[in-house]
Design a protein around this motif. Structure first.
Motif, PDB file in Angstrom:
ATOM      1  N   ASP A  64       0.822  -1.205   0.000  1.00 39.09           N
ATOM      2  CA  ASP A  64       0.000   0.000   0.000  1.00 39.09           C
ATOM      3  C   ASP A  64       0.861   1.263   0.000  1.00 39.09           C
ATOM      4  O   ASP A  64       0.495   2.272  -0.605  1.00 39.09           O
ATOM      5  CB  ASP A  64      -1.010   0.004   1.156  1.00 39.09           C
ATOM      6  N   TRP A  65       2.039   1.233   0.623  1.00 35.52           N
ATOM      7  CA  TRP A  65       2.951   2.382   0.577  1.00 35.52           C
ATOM      8  C   TRP A  65       3.575   2.525  -0.807  1.00 35.52           C
ATOM      9  O   TRP A  65       3.774   3.642  -1.302  1.00 35.52           O
ATOM     10  CB  TRP A  65       4.044   2.263   1.643  1.00 35.52           C
ATOM     11  N   ARG A  66       3.909   1.410  -1.455  1.00 34.51           N
ATOM     12  CA  ARG A  66       4.430   1.467  -2.832  1.00 34.51           C
ATOM     13  C   ARG A  66       3.380   2.067  -3.755  1.00 34.51           C
ATOM     14  O   ARG A  66       3.686   2.902  -4.602  1.00 34.51           O
ATOM     15  CB  ARG A  66       4.811   0.065  -3.315  1.00 34.51           C
ATOM     16  N   ALA A  67       2.124   1.662  -3.565  1.00 30.73           N
ATOM     17  CA  ALA A  67       1.033   2.193  -4.388  1.00 30.73           C
ATOM     18  C   ALA A  67       0.795   3.669  -4.098  1.00 30.73           C
ATOM     19  O   ALA A  67       0.577   4.462  -5.018  1.00 30.73           O
ATOM     20  CB  ALA A  67      -0.245   1.386  -4.146  1.00 30.73           C
ATOM     21  N   PHE A  68       0.836   4.050  -2.819  1.00 31.18           N
ATOM     22  CA  PHE A  68       0.617   5.443  -2.427  1.00 31.18           C
ATOM     23  C   PHE A  68       1.668   6.349  -3.049  1.00 31.18           C
ATOM     24  O   PHE A  68       1.344   7.343  -3.693  1.00 31.18           O
ATOM     25  CB  PHE A  68       0.643   5.567  -0.899  1.00 31.18           C
TER      26      PHE A  68
END
Length: 123
Positions: A64-68
């Motif tokens: 989710d941090w990579r996507a954010f």
């Protein structure tokens, strides 16, 4: 599609778009050179290089941090279409040297910053 990932992309994109709006507005043009676009493209390149450097060097960055940051924030912050339009406008206005400098700066600076971000992630 994972709703948590989709939400991360949406939130990152919203914040990246706002950052682009404000940063580009602060430094839109300097002597016909589109500094704001170069700055946002440079910032996104450094962040993306750092993010993927962390992954390469074995740091566990949650999806989710990579996507954010990767897809959302950097995707909305950087702007190839604006860079292309500004370069076209400079060419149309016969500002050939500035157009060439714009292309060189955006290509070389942003690639260099991806590399620097990648190396910074190594620690």
């Amino acid at each position: 599609m994972n709703p948590k990932i989709a939400t991360a992309v949406m939130l990152g994109g919203a914040l990246g778009a706002l950052a682009r709006f404000y940063i580009s507005g602060l430094l839109p043009v300097y002597k016909d050179f589109p500094v704001g676009t170069l700055l946002v493209n440079s910032m996104a390149s450094l962040i993306l290089g750092y993010l993927y450097g962390l992954l390469f060097w074995g740091v566990d960055v949650p999806a989710d941090w990579r996507a954010f940051f990767g897809t959302g924030f950097c995707g909305a912050l950087s702007t190839f279409s604006t860079f292309s339009y500004e370069t076209f406008s400079l060419l149309r206005e016969r500002e050939y040297i500035i157009a060439g400098l714009n292309v060189l700066a955006n290509v070389f600076v942003t690639i260099s910053l991806v590399f620097i971000g990648f190396i910074l992630a190594r620690r």
